[in-house]
Structure formats: structure tokens, C-alpha cells
Design an enzyme around this catalytic site. Structure first.
Site, PDB file in Angstrom:
ATOM      1  N   ASP A 141       9.308   2.952  -0.065  1.00  0.00           N
ATOM      2  CA  ASP A 141       8.204   3.776   0.746  1.00  0.00           C
ATOM      3  C   ASP A 141       8.575   3.235   2.266  1.00  0.00           C
ATOM      4  O   ASP A 141       7.831   2.223   2.744  1.00  0.00           O
ATOM      5  CB  ASP A 141       6.767   3.155   0.241  1.00  0.00           C
ATOM      6  N   LYS A 146       4.075   9.171   8.805  1.00  0.00           N
ATOM      7  CA  LYS A 146       3.705   8.507   9.949  1.00  0.00           C
ATOM      8  C   LYS A 146       4.558   8.996  11.178  1.00  0.00           C
ATOM      9  O   LYS A 146       4.649  10.146  11.718  1.00  0.00           O
ATOM     10  CB  LYS A 146       3.530   6.845   9.989  1.00  0.00           C
ATOM     11  N   TYR A 171       0.869  -1.191   0.020  1.00  0.00           N
ATOM     12  CA  TYR A 171      -0.063   0.220  -0.019  1.00  0.00           C
ATOM     13  C   TYR A 171       0.798   1.211   0.243  1.00  0.00           C
ATOM     14  O   TYR A 171       1.726   1.320   0.833  1.00  0.00           O
ATOM     15  CB  TYR A 171      -0.997  -0.020   1.251  1.00  0.00           C
TER      16      TYR A 171
HETATM   17  C1  PLP Z   1       0.165   4.604   5.792  1.00  0.00           C
HETATM   18  C2  PLP Z   1       0.883   4.582   4.374  1.00  0.00           C
HETATM   19  C3  PLP Z   1       0.860   5.320   3.418  1.00  0.00           C
HETATM   20  C4  PLP Z   1      -0.093   6.486   3.406  1.00  0.00           C
HETATM   21  O1  PLP Z   1       0.201   7.468   4.224  1.00  0.00           O
HETATM   22  P1  PLP Z   1      -1.143   8.309   4.864  1.00  0.00           P
HETATM   23  O2  PLP Z   1      -0.359   9.215   5.578  1.00  0.00           O
HETATM   24  O3  PLP Z   1      -2.201   7.408   5.157  1.00  0.00           O
HETATM   25  O4  PLP Z   1      -1.313   8.966   3.412  1.00  0.00           O
HETATM   26  C5  PLP Z   1       1.804   5.210   2.204  1.00  0.00           C
HETATM   27  N1  PLP Z   1       2.696   4.139   2.458  1.00  0.00           N
HETATM   28  C6  PLP Z   1       2.792   3.544   3.614  1.00  0.00           C
HETATM   29  C7  PLP Z   1       3.894   2.382   3.099  1.00  0.00           C
HETATM   30  C8  PLP Z   1       1.937   3.426   4.162  1.00  0.00           C
HETATM   31  O5  PLP Z   1       1.842   2.669   5.416  1.00  0.00           O
END
Ligand code: PLP
Length: 430
Positions: A239, A267, A144
Site C-alpha cells: 500500500d 494521495k 491503515y
Molecule cells: C490515506 C491512506 C489510504 C486511504 O486513502 P484515501 O484517499 O484517504 O481513501 C490508504 N492507505 C494508506 C497507506 C493511506 O495513507
């Protein structure tokens, strides 16, 4: 457990908010039942509006690695707020934050702040396309990367939990440029590159997958991605929205010793406030406006409250060399306890863990290394386990396909309570 107030508030919210929530996984849909409305949280504890308290292992889905509302962060935010909450002009703290990120995250030479992880990944992909003048990207099934159009193809997190692998509203012309490979399967990546060669701008990957539940990269997988992207002139994007500042000061790239070209962060970086960032090689980052032709902007980017909370958080890691060793020790204890409990209860399960992120899957396989394997887990059993845990004061993610997080506020007593509740729940599953 009495949750009457939460139920009432959920009914009220559903009248005016789609599904009653501002982010889908919060709705408890895959475990059934009514989501708890939260009144407050401090340290490792979270309290709902009916007055039930729980030891929290969700941690706002990752950010709260220092626990809830640490005094130093509250002080920093309060102090910053006195001087104004947004100016739309440069501030010194943005440079301090950028310098610290560049110092901590090994491959990052320049960094741009945004407001969420989604914004970070969307921007990184645009930059990768602008830099390479290529259009396609490769992502992995079950990973994701936020809710940007290009990523909602075989996406993890809420998208699998709710069974929406491809979202309506994403056009065919966008979907066609997203190629999907299998996690931990280098050959599936090789095949895409031999077919599309010089059309692929970048691979984007969660260096440890956290959004199909935790899936650990096999030895050589990340290095394999580094080698393939180099060979074909594509960029490698890590990511690290979850893994950044969680696995090590320098994230998964430090932990595994593989350097991407671009890194996305979110995060933890905001200390609980809405922040994202993307950074990497200078020559690539300098393609961004106002220096270069790739456009990306944000009215509230580098917001002074968010920077204040983020900076205190990052400085804390930088000045506590034992921070990650302690987390590892506690998380290892939980992993061992879960495995012991599974054996004792005679329940088949797999515990995947790296550092302080882990998932207990209800599955009778020996190991789970890909999206297809993970998807064979028993969601109904998880739902039952989730509610049993909640009843004994343990707040877990309301989905089999999410990570649980150990954070620095979890005391030995919290972890002992977790393991005790875990065994009780497993025994009742029989
Ligand atoms: C949570 C998450 C996102 C998205 O971040 P948001 O602040 O919710 O938009 C993107 N990549 C990873 C790996 C994530 O866990």
C-alpha cells in the site's frame, strides 16, 4: 491567536455534518480545541479564515509534495476544465498516465485508476482474492489502508487517534477473514501462515508505516514478507498510497528494492485532486472486468481534471532527477534539528524518518518499531506541543500518530522557522 471565525464555522458545520468534518482526524479531537477552517493555501503557506497564516507540514495528509497550488497544476486543471469535466468514455490522457505509472513504478505492468486510496486498496484485495481463490488477508496492527470493511481491524490513523480499533458496522464474517500481524515481526506472519496456509490470499502492508506515526521497516522485513508470500502462494500488496512518488519516483519498492505483486497508490498521484490507482503484474490485473471475472468500476474514474493534475505532477518527478535528493537533504536537516532540540530542551523523544516523511514521538524508549511500542507515546504532551507549534505559525498534524511531510515548496527559511519554533515549544513543555 484569534480563531473566532473558525470556531463559529465549526459550530455551524456540526449542525449538519457529523462532527463538523468530512474526515475524522480533521476535527482536532485528540489534541482538543477547534479545527481551523482554511481559506486558501499557496506554496508552503496555509491561511485560515481568521487570517492566521502557517507553514504547512500536513500537506493535505500527503498529496501536496510540490506545495499548494503550483501554477503548472492550476494551469493544467483550468485547461482541462474548458474541454469538459467528465465524459464517462476513454481519453488519451488516461493512457498517458498509465504508461507513465508503469514506467515509474517498477513492479507495475498494468494499472487501473480509481478515485481514492480507499477504493484502490478495497479493489486490490478483491482482485487478490479473485486471483488466488482464497479468502483471508493479513494486515499489520497500526497500518491503515483506507476505510474499507476488511481493513478496519487494528487500523491506524483516525481509527487509533479516536480509539476505534474495530468499527461497529463491520460484520463478524468480514472481520474473521482479516488476520493481524505485528509490524517488523516476521515470526508473527510465519505463525499466521503456518496456521492458515492455503487460505491466505494476500499480505497488505504499508512498506513504511505512516498511519501510526512513521514506523520504519527493519532490514529484511519487507524481503521477509516477499519470501513468505512466495512460499505459500499468496500475493504481496504494497500500500504505497503515502510512499508512492514520495520516497522515490518508484516509491518504497524502488527505495528498498523489494517488488510486490500489486501496488496501491493515492494521495500524490492526483496532484491534489481525488485519485487512487492499483496496479501490478499483468496476469493478475487481466483478471479484472471487462477482460476477466473480477468486477470493479467507477463513473468518475480517470476523470479528466484529476488526470490532468496527476500527469503534470508525475511528469515533474520524471524530469527532475534531483527532486528526491533535495527532499532528502531538507528532511535530514529537520530530523537532525529535532534531535538537537530535544537534547537541548531535555525532553525525551524519538524521531522516525524515511525520506520526507517523519514523526516526532514523545516517548522515552530508544526506538519505536511496532504499533504496541508507538502506543506508549505521550499523547497529552503531543497535544500541548501541537498547540504551541500552531501559536508560532507551524501547522502540524493534530495527532501524535500521523506523519509530518517535508515538501518541495519548503524554503530554507521555512525550515529554519520550523526548527526555531520547535525548540521554543519543547522548552515550554518542561
Ligand atoms: C490515506 C491512506 C489510504 C486511504 O486513502 P484515501 O484517499 O484517504 O481513501 C490508504 N492507505 C494508506 C497507506 C493511506 O495513507
Amino acid at each position: 491567536m484569534n480563531i473566532e471565525k473558525s470556531k463559529k464555522e465549526f459550530a455551524r458545520a456540526q449542525e449538519v455534518i457529523p462532527g463538523g468534518v468530512n474526515s475524522p482526524v480533521r476535527a482536532f479531537k485528540s489534541v482538543k480545541g477547534s479545527p481551523l477552517f482554511i481559506k486558501k493555501a499557496k506554496g508552503s503557506k496555509i491561511e485560515d479564515i481568521d487570517g492566521n497564516t502557517f507553514i504547512d507540514f500536513v500537506g493535505s495528509w500527503g498529496p501536496m509534495i510540490l506545495g499548494h497550488a503550483p501554477d503548472m497544476i492550476i494551469d493544467a486543471i483550468t485547461d482541462a476544465a474548458q474541454r469538459g469535466t467528465s465524459y464517462g468514455a476513454p481519453t488519451i490522457i488516461e493512457s498517458e498516465m498509465a504508461e507513465l505509472i508503469c514506467k515509474m513504478v517498477p513492479s507495475v505492468e498494468k494499472v487501473r485508476m480509481v478515485n481514492s486510496g480507499t477504493e484502490a486498496t478495497m479493489s486490490a484485495i478483491r482482485l487478490a482474492r479473485g486471483y488466488t481463490k482464497r479468502e483471508k488477508i493479513v494486515k499489520f496492527a497500526g497500518c491503515y489502508h483506507g476505510h474499507g470493511d476488511s481493513f478496519l481491524i487494528k487500523a491506524g490513523s483516525g481509527a487509533i487517534t479516536l480509539g476505534l480499533p474495530d468499527s461497529p458496522g463491520v460484520t463478524k464474517s468480514i472481520a474473521i477473514d482479516t488476520l493481524t500481524a505485528d509490524y517488523n515481526n516476521i515470526e508473527s506472519v510465519e505463525r499466521l501462515f503456518s496456521e492458515y496456509k492455503d487460505q491466505i490470499a494476500a499480505i497488505i502492508v504499508e512498506p513504511v508505516a505512516g498511519n501510526m506515526g512513521v514506523v520504519v521497516p527493519n532490514a529484511g522485513f519487507l524481503q521477509g514478507l516477499r519470501d513468505i508470500t512466495k512460499k505459500y502462494g499468496a500475493l504481496l500488496i504494497f500500500d504505497e498510497v503515502i510512499t508512492g512518488f514520495r520516497l522515490a519516483k518508484g516509491g518504497a519498492q524502488e527505495y528498498y528494492g523489494v517488488m510486490p505483486d500489486l501496488t496501491t497508490l493515492g494521495k500524490i498521484i492526483g496532484g491534489g485532486l481525488p485519485v487512487g490507482a492499483y496496479g501490478g503484474r499483468k496476469d493478475i490485473m487481466d483478471m479484472l472486468a471487462p477482460l476477466g471475472p473480477v468486477y470493479q468500476a467507477g463513473t468518475l474514474s480517470g476523470n479528466p481534471l484529476a488526470m490532468a493534475a496527476g500527469l503534470v505532477t508525475l511528469k515533474y518527478f520524471d524530469s527532475h532527477p534531483d527532486f528526491y535528493t533535495n527532499l532528502e537533504k531538507n528532511a535530514a536537516k529537520v530530523e537532525a534539528g529535532f534531535k538537537r532540540n530535544l537534547r537541548e530542551a531535555g525532553i525525551k523523544g524519538v524521531v522516525n524518518r524515511v525520506g520526507s516523511m517523519m514523526t516526532l514521538f514523545f516517548n522515552d524508549k530508544e526506538k519505536l518499531e511496532s504499533f504496541d511500542e508507538v502506543m506508549t507515546s505521550d499523547r497529552e504532551r503531543y497535544a500541548e506541543f501541537f498547540h504551541l507549534s500552531l501559536e508560532s505559525g507551524i501547522y502540524l498534524a493534530p495527532s501524535q500518530f500521523e506523519a509530518m511531510f517535508i515538501n518541495a515548496s519548503h524554503s530554507d527559511e521555512d525550515l529554519d522557522n520550523l526548527l526555531k519554533a520547535n525548540l521554543e515549544a519543547l522548552l515550554k513543555l518542561k
